[in-house]
Design a protein around this motif. Sequence first.
Motif, PDB file in Angstrom:
ATOM      1  N   LEU A  51       1.646 -20.919  54.092  1.00  0.00           N
ATOM      2  CA  LEU A  51       1.885 -19.516  54.416  1.00  0.00           C
ATOM      3  C   LEU A  51       0.911 -19.005  55.472  1.00  0.00           C
ATOM      4  O   LEU A  51       1.293 -18.218  56.353  1.00  0.00           O
ATOM      5  CB  LEU A  51       1.792 -18.667  53.151  1.00  0.00           C
ATOM      6  N   LEU A  52      -0.342 -19.459  55.411  1.00  0.00           N
ATOM      7  CA  LEU A  52      -1.295 -19.047  56.430  1.00  0.00           C
ATOM      8  C   LEU A  52      -0.897 -19.613  57.788  1.00  0.00           C
ATOM      9  O   LEU A  52      -0.988 -18.910  58.810  1.00  0.00           O
ATOM     10  CB  LEU A  52      -2.707 -19.501  56.060  1.00  0.00           C
ATOM     11  N   SER A  53      -0.421 -20.851  57.828  1.00  0.00           N
ATOM     12  CA  SER A  53       0.027 -21.410  59.106  1.00  0.00           C
ATOM     13  C   SER A  53       1.189 -20.598  59.670  1.00  0.00           C
ATOM     14  O   SER A  53       1.266 -20.359  60.886  1.00  0.00           O
ATOM     15  CB  SER A  53       0.423 -22.883  58.942  1.00  0.00           C
ATOM     16  N   ASP A  54       2.080 -20.134  58.799  1.00  0.00           N
ATOM     17  CA  ASP A  54       3.178 -19.280  59.266  1.00  0.00           C
ATOM     18  C   ASP A  54       2.663 -17.951  59.810  1.00  0.00           C
ATOM     19  O   ASP A  54       3.119 -17.475  60.861  1.00  0.00           O
ATOM     20  CB  ASP A  54       4.157 -19.009  58.112  1.00  0.00           C
ATOM     21  N   ARG A  55       1.723 -17.339  59.111  1.00  0.00           N
ATOM     22  CA  ARG A  55       1.164 -16.070  59.590  1.00  0.00           C
ATOM     23  C   ARG A  55       0.498 -16.252  60.948  1.00  0.00           C
ATOM     24  O   ARG A  55       0.581 -15.376  61.817  1.00  0.00           O
ATOM     25  CB  ARG A  55       0.148 -15.515  58.583  1.00  0.00           C
ATOM     26  N   LEU A  56      -0.164 -17.388  61.152  1.00  0.00           N
ATOM     27  CA  LEU A  56      -0.816 -17.651  62.434  1.00  0.00           C
ATOM     28  C   LEU A  56       0.210 -17.829  63.549  1.00  0.00           C
ATOM     29  O   LEU A  56      -0.087 -17.583  64.718  1.00  0.00           O
ATOM     30  CB  LEU A  56      -1.697 -18.900  62.331  1.00  0.00           C
ATOM     31  N   ARG A  57       1.424 -18.240  63.193  1.00  0.00           N
ATOM     32  CA  ARG A  57       2.508 -18.356  64.176  1.00  0.00           C
ATOM     33  C   ARG A  57       3.170 -17.017  64.447  1.00  0.00           C
ATOM     34  O   ARG A  57       4.060 -16.922  65.292  1.00  0.00           O
ATOM     35  CB  ARG A  57       3.570 -19.338  63.665  1.00  0.00           C
ATOM     36  N   GLY A  58       2.794 -15.990  63.692  1.00  0.00           N
ATOM     37  CA  GLY A  58       3.401 -14.683  63.856  1.00  0.00           C
ATOM     38  C   GLY A  58       4.544 -14.413  62.905  1.00  0.00           C
ATOM     39  O   GLY A  58       5.233 -13.392  63.027  1.00  0.00           O
ATOM     40  N   ARG A  59       4.759 -15.295  61.954  1.00  0.00           N
ATOM     41  CA  ARG A  59       5.830 -15.097  60.980  1.00  0.00           C
ATOM     42  C   ARG A  59       5.327 -14.263  59.804  1.00  0.00           C
ATOM     43  O   ARG A  59       4.119 -14.146  59.590  1.00  0.00           O
ATOM     44  CB  ARG A  59       6.334 -16.452  60.477  1.00  0.00           C
ATOM     45  N   PRO A  60       6.237 -13.697  59.028  1.00  0.00           N
ATOM     46  CA  PRO A  60       5.810 -12.877  57.887  1.00  0.00           C
ATOM     47  C   PRO A  60       5.265 -13.736  56.748  1.00  0.00           C
ATOM     48  O   PRO A  60       5.525 -14.941  56.687  1.00  0.00           O
ATOM     49  CB  PRO A  60       7.098 -12.164  57.471  1.00  0.00           C
ATOM     50  N   GLY A  61       4.519 -13.109  55.878  1.00  0.00           N
ATOM     51  CA  GLY A  61       4.064 -13.784  54.675  1.00  0.00           C
ATOM     52  C   GLY A  61       5.133 -13.725  53.599  1.00  0.00           C
ATOM     53  O   GLY A  61       6.326 -13.613  53.889  1.00  0.00           O
ATOM     54  N   ARG A 101      -1.402 -27.103  65.692  1.00  0.00           N
ATOM     55  CA  ARG A 101      -2.695 -26.424  65.613  1.00  0.00           C
ATOM     56  C   ARG A 101      -2.738 -25.358  64.525  1.00  0.00           C
ATOM     57  O   ARG A 101      -3.802 -25.108  63.932  1.00  0.00           O
ATOM     58  CB  ARG A 101      -3.038 -25.821  66.968  1.00  0.00           C
ATOM     59  N   HIS A 102      -1.612 -24.727  64.245  1.00  0.00           N
ATOM     60  CA  HIS A 102      -1.615 -23.669  63.238  1.00  0.00           C
ATOM     61  C   HIS A 102      -1.901 -24.236  61.852  1.00  0.00           C
ATOM     62  O   HIS A 102      -2.615 -23.616  61.053  1.00  0.00           O
ATOM     63  CB  HIS A 102      -0.261 -22.944  63.250  1.00  0.00           C
ATOM     64  N   THR A 103      -1.359 -25.410  61.579  1.00  0.00           N
ATOM     65  CA  THR A 103      -1.623 -26.047  60.290  1.00  0.00           C
ATOM     66  C   THR A 103      -3.069 -26.507  60.203  1.00  0.00           C
ATOM     67  O   THR A 103      -3.731 -26.333  59.163  1.00  0.00           O
ATOM     68  CB  THR A 103      -0.672 -27.239  60.093  1.00  0.00           C
ATOM     69  N   ILE A 104      -3.598 -27.082  61.269  1.00  0.00           N
ATOM     70  CA  ILE A 104      -4.994 -27.536  61.278  1.00  0.00           C
ATOM     71  C   ILE A 104      -5.926 -26.362  61.012  1.00  0.00           C
ATOM     72  O   ILE A 104      -6.844 -26.444  60.177  1.00  0.00           O
ATOM     73  CB  ILE A 104      -5.332 -28.205  62.624  1.00  0.00           C
ATOM     74  N   VAL A 105      -5.701 -25.251  61.710  1.00  0.00           N
ATOM     75  CA  VAL A 105      -6.559 -24.084  61.540  1.00  0.00           C
ATOM     76  C   VAL A 105      -6.382 -23.469  60.150  1.00  0.00           C
ATOM     77  O   VAL A 105      -7.341 -22.970  59.552  1.00  0.00           O
ATOM     78  CB  VAL A 105      -6.286 -23.054  62.653  1.00  0.00           C
ATOM     79  N   ALA A 106      -5.166 -23.518  59.607  1.00  0.00           N
ATOM     80  CA  ALA A 106      -4.943 -23.004  58.251  1.00  0.00           C
ATOM     81  C   ALA A 106      -5.760 -23.793  57.230  1.00  0.00           C
ATOM     82  O   ALA A 106      -6.370 -23.202  56.324  1.00  0.00           O
ATOM     83  CB  ALA A 106      -3.460 -23.048  57.912  1.00  0.00           C
ATOM     84  N   VAL A 107      -5.783 -25.106  57.355  1.00  0.00           N
ATOM     85  CA  VAL A 107      -6.608 -25.919  56.457  1.00  0.00           C
ATOM     86  C   VAL A 107      -8.071 -25.517  56.585  1.00  0.00           C
ATOM     87  O   VAL A 107      -8.780 -25.327  55.585  1.00  0.00           O
ATOM     88  CB  VAL A 107      -6.432 -27.422  56.765  1.00  0.00           C
ATOM     89  N   TRP A 108      -8.532 -25.372  57.807  1.00  0.00           N
ATOM     90  CA  TRP A 108      -9.918 -24.987  58.060  1.00  0.00           C
ATOM     91  C   TRP A 108     -10.246 -23.641  57.401  1.00  0.00           C
ATOM     92  O   TRP A 108     -11.277 -23.480  56.745  1.00  0.00           O
ATOM     93  CB  TRP A 108     -10.133 -24.926  59.567  1.00  0.00           C
ATOM     94  N   GLU A 146      -8.968 -13.829  61.804  1.00  0.00           N
ATOM     95  CA  GLU A 146      -9.998 -14.833  62.055  1.00  0.00           C
ATOM     96  C   GLU A 146      -9.367 -16.135  62.551  1.00  0.00           C
ATOM     97  O   GLU A 146      -9.891 -16.790  63.472  1.00  0.00           O
ATOM     98  CB  GLU A 146     -10.795 -15.090  60.775  1.00  0.00           C
ATOM     99  N   GLY A 147      -8.263 -16.522  61.933  1.00  0.00           N
ATOM    100  CA  GLY A 147      -7.586 -17.744  62.345  1.00  0.00           C
ATOM    101  C   GLY A 147      -7.087 -17.691  63.770  1.00  0.00           C
ATOM    102  O   GLY A 147      -7.194 -18.675  64.521  1.00  0.00           O
ATOM    103  N   ARG A 148      -6.559 -16.553  64.161  1.00  0.00           N
ATOM    104  CA  ARG A 148      -6.075 -16.414  65.539  1.00  0.00           C
ATOM    105  C   ARG A 148      -7.237 -16.474  66.532  1.00  0.00           C
ATOM    106  O   ARG A 148      -7.097 -17.017  67.643  1.00  0.00           O
ATOM    107  CB  ARG A 148      -5.283 -15.121  65.683  1.00  0.00           C
ATOM    108  N   ALA A 149      -8.391 -15.947  66.127  1.00  0.00           N
ATOM    109  CA  ALA A 149      -9.570 -16.059  66.982  1.00  0.00           C
ATOM    110  C   ALA A 149      -9.987 -17.518  67.131  1.00  0.00           C
ATOM    111  O   ALA A 149     -10.376 -17.962  68.218  1.00  0.00           O
ATOM    112  CB  ALA A 149     -10.718 -15.231  66.400  1.00  0.00           C
TER     113      ALA A 149
END
Length: 392
Positions: free
Chosen positions: A308-318, A107-114, A84-87
């Motif tokens: 951790l969600l911001s990292d996942r949105l960047r393509g990194r592992p959890g 942007r990854h951190t902003i979307v993670a907060v959202w 959903e975050g990537r969308a």
Amino acid sequence: MRALILALPFVVAAPAAFANFDRCVAGLRSDAAAKGVSGATFDRAMAGVTPDMKIIEAMNNQPEFKTPIWDYLGTLVDDEKVAEGRAMLRQHASTLAAAESRFGVDRHTIVAVWGVESDFGKAKGRWPLVQALATGACLAPRRNAFFKGELISTLQIIQRGDVRADRLTGSWAGAFGHTQFIPSTYLRLGVDGDGDGRRDLVDSIPDALHSTANFMDKAGWVTGATWGYEVRVPRSYSGATGRNPKRPVSHWAGQGIVKFDGSALNGTGNAGLLMPAGRNGPAFLVFKNYDAAFSYNGADSYALAISLLSDRLRGRPGVQGQWPTDDLPLSREQRRELQRLLIARGYNVGEPDGAVGSLTRAAIKDVEGKIGMEPTGRPGEKVLRALKGGRL
């Protein structure tokens, strides 16, 4: 943004205070007037407002402090949330690029907060802010000053006309909108992101995302720096842990700590060693940007979810280390599956939406008792396996 109110337990006022709710509200009128709220605005907003004791109950059941961190992260940083975050990153690319340029927060951190705060706008909260905050102001004596201040801030928002009164619903603590600002924070840090001259965190996604970036910037966000990363800690380590105190990276390297993949530590500035589940669970080295995320809510579980969600949105592992439990947490899809299985066995758990409320917990307790487990009501892998395996 439930910051500033999470750490202390709430004590409900005596029955006499409940009976005198109207008198308490009347006393708030002059306090609001001293902050520029007109009598007409106050009277319109407070007309018919009554206390709701469910709000007091919610105050005493805060998931950041009552839920095991592996369960908390299990639903907030699962594959579904990442997709959903990537969308959202794709759909709102231009808005996020503008927020990055304006405030220096990625942007990854902003979307993670959202995503963590409102599930991308799908869960903004159901409490009418005026009622929730008036209840806290009059019936939560240990923090009534906080609630009174937020109630007055809400009335100021109504008077300014940025957000309609009927759109101001949110959490029991007064957090509202896509990224859940409390009213005083909205007045201080809310910004116009769509250029219409208003600051509407409820119905304007650009306003909400720009305001979140502004919050993180003012909280000390360092552009281009990491929040932190997972590490391996020698079993012999017996020093300090926690977000603070912070030490130079060289200090932690000298303790034999390395990145989870075995490589050398890096990063600018001092860092703290976080072990949110104790010495037998995953460990993280956290920097100043982690503190910015922490300030949004005031709980390590929350700050880790954002990070951790911001990292996942960047393509990194959890999280790669093992949590100290033999009953792994469930993702949202697994929770929905659990609810469907409970319904099939005759339990009333409401809609199978993955949200574990009192009906689902009661059903899980019953299942746990039948399969010889301690009845906790926790939605874990063991109960799900038992239901799928037909043990009932």
